[in-house]
Design an enzyme around this catalytic site. Structure first.
Site, PDB file in Angstrom:
ATOM      1  N   ASP A 253      -6.945   4.312  -4.539  1.00 53.67           N
ATOM      2  CA  ASP A 253      -7.724   4.377  -3.121  1.00 53.67           C
ATOM      3  C   ASP A 253      -8.137   5.727  -3.059  1.00 53.67           C
ATOM      4  O   ASP A 253      -8.551   6.438  -4.025  1.00 53.67           O
ATOM      5  CB  ASP A 253      -6.778   3.987  -1.884  1.00 53.67           C
ATOM      6  CG  ASP A 253      -7.498   3.584  -0.740  1.00 53.67           C
ATOM      7  OD1 ASP A 253      -7.947   2.460  -0.644  1.00 53.67           O
ATOM      8  OD2 ASP A 253      -7.349   4.358   0.013  1.00 53.67           O
TER       9      ASP A 253
ATOM     10  N   LYS B 192       1.027  -1.146  -0.116  1.00 54.37           N
ATOM     11  CA  LYS B 192       0.014  -0.080  -0.049  1.00 54.37           C
ATOM     12  C   LYS B 192       0.780   1.451   0.113  1.00 54.37           C
ATOM     13  O   LYS B 192       1.957   1.080   0.331  1.00 54.37           O
ATOM     14  CB  LYS B 192      -0.836  -0.048   1.317  1.00 54.37           C
ATOM     15  CG  LYS B 192      -2.180   0.957   1.057  1.00 54.37           C
ATOM     16  CD  LYS B 192      -3.436   0.256   0.565  1.00 54.37           C
ATOM     17  CE  LYS B 192      -4.323   1.202   0.377  1.00 54.37           C
ATOM     18  NZ  LYS B 192      -5.659   0.602  -0.337  1.00 54.37           N
TER      19      LYS B 192
HETATM   20  P1  NDP Z   1     -13.103   8.014  -2.002  1.00 50.10           P
HETATM   21  O1  NDP Z   1     -11.992   9.124  -1.798  1.00 50.10           O
HETATM   22  O2  NDP Z   1     -13.614   7.974  -3.575  1.00 50.10           O
HETATM   23  O3  NDP Z   1     -14.471   8.245  -1.119  1.00 50.10           O
HETATM   24  C1  NDP Z   1     -14.436   8.499   0.285  1.00 50.10           C
HETATM   25  C2  NDP Z   1     -15.684   9.016   0.804  1.00 50.10           C
HETATM   26  O4  NDP Z   1     -15.833   8.654   2.338  1.00 50.10           O
HETATM   27  C3  NDP Z   1     -15.763  10.664   0.548  1.00 50.10           C
HETATM   28  O5  NDP Z   1     -17.149  10.569   0.163  1.00 50.10           O
HETATM   29  C4  NDP Z   1     -15.651  11.250   1.817  1.00 50.10           C
HETATM   30  O6  NDP Z   1     -16.365  12.493   1.790  1.00 50.10           O
HETATM   31  C5  NDP Z   1     -16.140  10.326   2.730  1.00 50.10           C
HETATM   32  N1  NDP Z   1     -15.530  10.419   4.095  1.00 50.10           N
HETATM   33  C6  NDP Z   1     -14.587  10.394   4.399  1.00 50.10           C
HETATM   34  N2  NDP Z   1     -13.945  10.640   5.719  1.00 50.10           N
HETATM   35  C7  NDP Z   1     -15.373  10.477   6.182  1.00 50.10           C
HETATM   36  C8  NDP Z   1     -15.916  10.393   7.535  1.00 50.10           C
HETATM   37  N3  NDP Z   1     -15.055  10.718   8.557  1.00 50.10           N
HETATM   38  N4  NDP Z   1     -17.147  10.429   7.550  1.00 50.10           N
HETATM   39  C9  NDP Z   1     -18.158  10.180   6.708  1.00 50.10           C
HETATM   40  N5  NDP Z   1     -17.611  10.153   5.372  1.00 50.10           N
HETATM   41  C10 NDP Z   1     -16.210  10.290   5.167  1.00 50.10           C
HETATM   42  O7  NDP Z   1     -12.579   6.709  -1.397  1.00 50.10           O
HETATM   43  P2  NDP Z   1     -12.906   5.339  -1.711  1.00 50.10           P
HETATM   44  O8  NDP Z   1     -14.374   5.227  -1.858  1.00 50.10           O
HETATM   45  O9  NDP Z   1     -12.036   4.896  -2.802  1.00 50.10           O
HETATM   46  O10 NDP Z   1     -12.491   4.536  -0.607  1.00 50.10           O
HETATM   47  C11 NDP Z   1     -13.344   4.583   0.593  1.00 50.10           C
HETATM   48  C12 NDP Z   1     -12.625   3.402   1.611  1.00 50.10           C
HETATM   49  O11 NDP Z   1     -12.851   2.233   0.814  1.00 50.10           O
HETATM   50  C13 NDP Z   1     -11.400   3.507   2.283  1.00 50.10           C
HETATM   51  O12 NDP Z   1     -11.270   2.915   3.365  1.00 50.10           O
HETATM   52  C14 NDP Z   1     -10.618   2.756   1.132  1.00 50.10           C
HETATM   53  O13 NDP Z   1      -9.389   2.193   1.692  1.00 50.10           O
HETATM   54  C15 NDP Z   1     -11.400   1.318   0.866  1.00 50.10           C
HETATM   55  N6  NDP Z   1     -11.174   0.794  -0.289  1.00 50.10           N
HETATM   56  C16 NDP Z   1     -11.448   1.545  -1.535  1.00 50.10           C
HETATM   57  C17 NDP Z   1     -10.924   0.479  -2.694  1.00 50.10           C
HETATM   58  C18 NDP Z   1     -11.025   1.161  -3.958  1.00 50.10           C
HETATM   59  O14 NDP Z   1     -11.051   0.287  -5.039  1.00 50.10           O
HETATM   60  N7  NDP Z   1     -11.190   2.472  -4.222  1.00 50.10           N
HETATM   61  C19 NDP Z   1     -10.767  -0.721  -2.576  1.00 50.10           C
HETATM   62  C20 NDP Z   1     -11.099  -1.337  -1.192  1.00 50.10           C
HETATM   63  C21 NDP Z   1     -11.157  -0.687  -0.130  1.00 50.10           C
HETATM   64  P3  NDP Z   1     -15.609  13.640   1.525  1.00 50.10           P
HETATM   65  O15 NDP Z   1     -15.691  13.632   0.077  1.00 50.10           O
HETATM   66  O16 NDP Z   1     -16.314  14.899   2.364  1.00 50.10           O
HETATM   67  O17 NDP Z   1     -14.055  13.613   1.889  1.00 50.10           O
END
Ligand code: NDP
Length: 448
Positions: free
Chosen positions: A169, A129
């Protein structure tokens, strides 16, 4: 933190001592060790060959300076990381995260989880990572591009299709992968498609990669429901976040017959009892990179609540898809009180240990991220397969492969949990099945 078997307690204490201040990494290691008691009792060879101790120490940790120039001509300096954690099963594989909270402890927790997740997919990929404390929010296109180029100017020497294959990510989507790949190609003078995954469809990317993590979480949840003789029909679902994972989890839950009634971002939650309007959500978050307030303004009957906690919206199924430790003991108690039956993690480690304990006590089915969100990395591995054979598969074929892999992971978790005397415990099943696969490979490869 004292419930561990004696041999495992020593390993845990060593991890705490050698990695001070890295609380998320400590938490991720504890969660795995906590499940391994029955394994070391049955297979003493793992402890004897120090496999578990070796697993907790990354094979290589790279930390580097990322200097770049912003739109005002000022020099900015960020810190870049790549943790190459374990390559017993294949080249290091895992995403890059660009977020101001990124530091070594976050990257190590994510890399550690990735080892077991990747093993569970059954595909030949090791765990790694990376990322940076760069915050893409509010940055111009030019700034994001220059940052990505500066980041790759150091990272390129550590990666390669047979060595280490990063992906996206949080904060790293198709746009950033494009700039990173462009710079890799420029520096190396090689069109090495297999060095990064999450590429655009026109230049080596795979169908379904964008959707894969969210879709996979929905498929995994469908399998849980099926094992209980149920389906998504009539189920109310709450999803946290509104990023890549959350949006495609909403899409697939709706296709499978459930209704997502709330989602969130880091500023607040939106509650839409008729069911989230996916087209509007995509337009606001993906096309315009806007905020959820805009969704609520444009959608009749939807309520935006800035101070609102998404877990207070009553649901049958909760899918935390935002970030680590976003669902704590208090939230878990609220979900249990409101009758929630299943929690499946789309994000990495979103539930705190206390929340997980409360779910177990209340009989709520809990699926850990390393199993439920493995669809993203699995589809990345499918992208690598297509790159290696210079092939490109259809959406339908790729999605069928993804669904098949998710069903396989689900069944493996259940079978392993049963074998080790904890039927129905997906966390035990996922940790033990992932661990034994990596540990057996490490034993076979000798002390390296
Ligand atoms: P993104 O950046 O696309 O989205 C993250 C989302 O979570 C945003 O809407 C963000 O809001 C929101 N967010 C962040 N912090 C908080 C919080 N404290 N409370 C509420 N909402 C919050 O990331 P991903 O969707 O890619 O990733 C999300 C999770 O999934 C992470 O843990 C990542 O490690 C995991 N993951 C992702 C993969 C992938 O393929 N993308 C694969 C496997 C796991 P805002 O826009 O306001 O920041």
């Amino acid at each position: 933190m004292s419930g561990l078997d004696e041999k495992l307690r020593d390993v845990h204490e060593e991890v705490l001592r050698r990695n001070p201040g890295e609380s998320e990494f400590h938490q991720a290691v504890y969660e795995v060790l906590d499940c391994l008691g029955p394994v070391v009792a049955k297979h003493p060879q793992y402890a004897d060959a120090a496999v578990i101790r070796r697993l907790c120490e990354p094979e290589r940790q790279i930390i580097f300076r990322v200097p770049w120039i912003d739109d005002d001509g000022q020099v900015q300096i960020n810190r870049g990381f790549r943790i190459e954690f374990n390559s017993a099963l294949g080249p290091y594989k895992g995403g890059l995260r660009f977020h101001p909270t990124v530091y070594q402890g976050i990257v190590k927790f994510l890399g550690f989880e990735q080892i077991f997740k990747n093993a569970l997919t059954g595909l030949p990929i090791g765990g790694g990572k990376g990322g940076s404390d760069f915050d893409p929010k509010g940055r111009s296109e030019g700034e994001v591009m220059r940052f990505c180029q500066a980041f790759m100017t150091e990272l390129y020497r550590h990666i390669g299709e047979y060595t280490d294959v990063p992906a996206g990510d949080t904060g790293v989507g198709g746009r950033e992968i494009g700039y990173l790949f462009g710079q890799y190609k420029r520096i190396t003078n090689r069109y090495e498609s297999g060095v990064l995954t999450g590429k655009g469809l026109g230049w080596g990317g795979s169908q379904v990669r964008t959707e894969a993590t969210g879709y996979g979480t929905a498929y995994f949840t469908e399998e849980i429901l099926r094992s209980k003789g149920e389906s998504f029909d009539g189920k109310r679902v709450v999803v946290s976040g509104s990023g890549n994972v959350a949006i495609y989890a909403v899409e697939k839950v709706h296709e499978l017959g459930g209704t997502v009634v709330a989602c969130s971002d880091s500023s607040g939650r939106v509650h839409d009892d008729k069911g989230i309007d996916l087209d509007l959500l995509k337009e606001v978050k993906l096309t315009r990179r806007g905020r959820l307030t805009e969704y609520a303004e444009r959608r009749d009957g939807a309520r935006y609540d800035e101070a609102g906690n998404v877990w207070e919206v009553p649901c049958d199924i909760a899918l935390p898809c935002a970030t680590q430790n976003e669902l704590n003991g208090h939230d878990a108690a609220v979900l249990v009180r409101n009758g929630c039956e299943i929690v499946a993690e789309g994000a990495n480690m979103p539930c705190t240990p206390e929340a997980v304990r409360l779910f177990a006590e209340a009989g709520v089915v809990f699926a850990p991220g390393k199993a439920a969100n493995a669809g993203g990395v699995a589809t990345s591995a499918l992208e690598m397969q297509q790159n290696a054979s210079r092939d490109s598969w259809t959406f339908e074929h790729t999605e069928e492969r993804l669904a098949h892999i998710m069903r396989g992971i689900h069944d493996r978790c259940l079978e392993t949990a049963e074998e080790y005397g904890t039927p129905g415990n997906y966390a035990m099943g996922a940790n033990i099945a992932g661990f034994t696969q990596v540990a057996d490979a490490m034993l076979a490869l000798g002390v390296i």
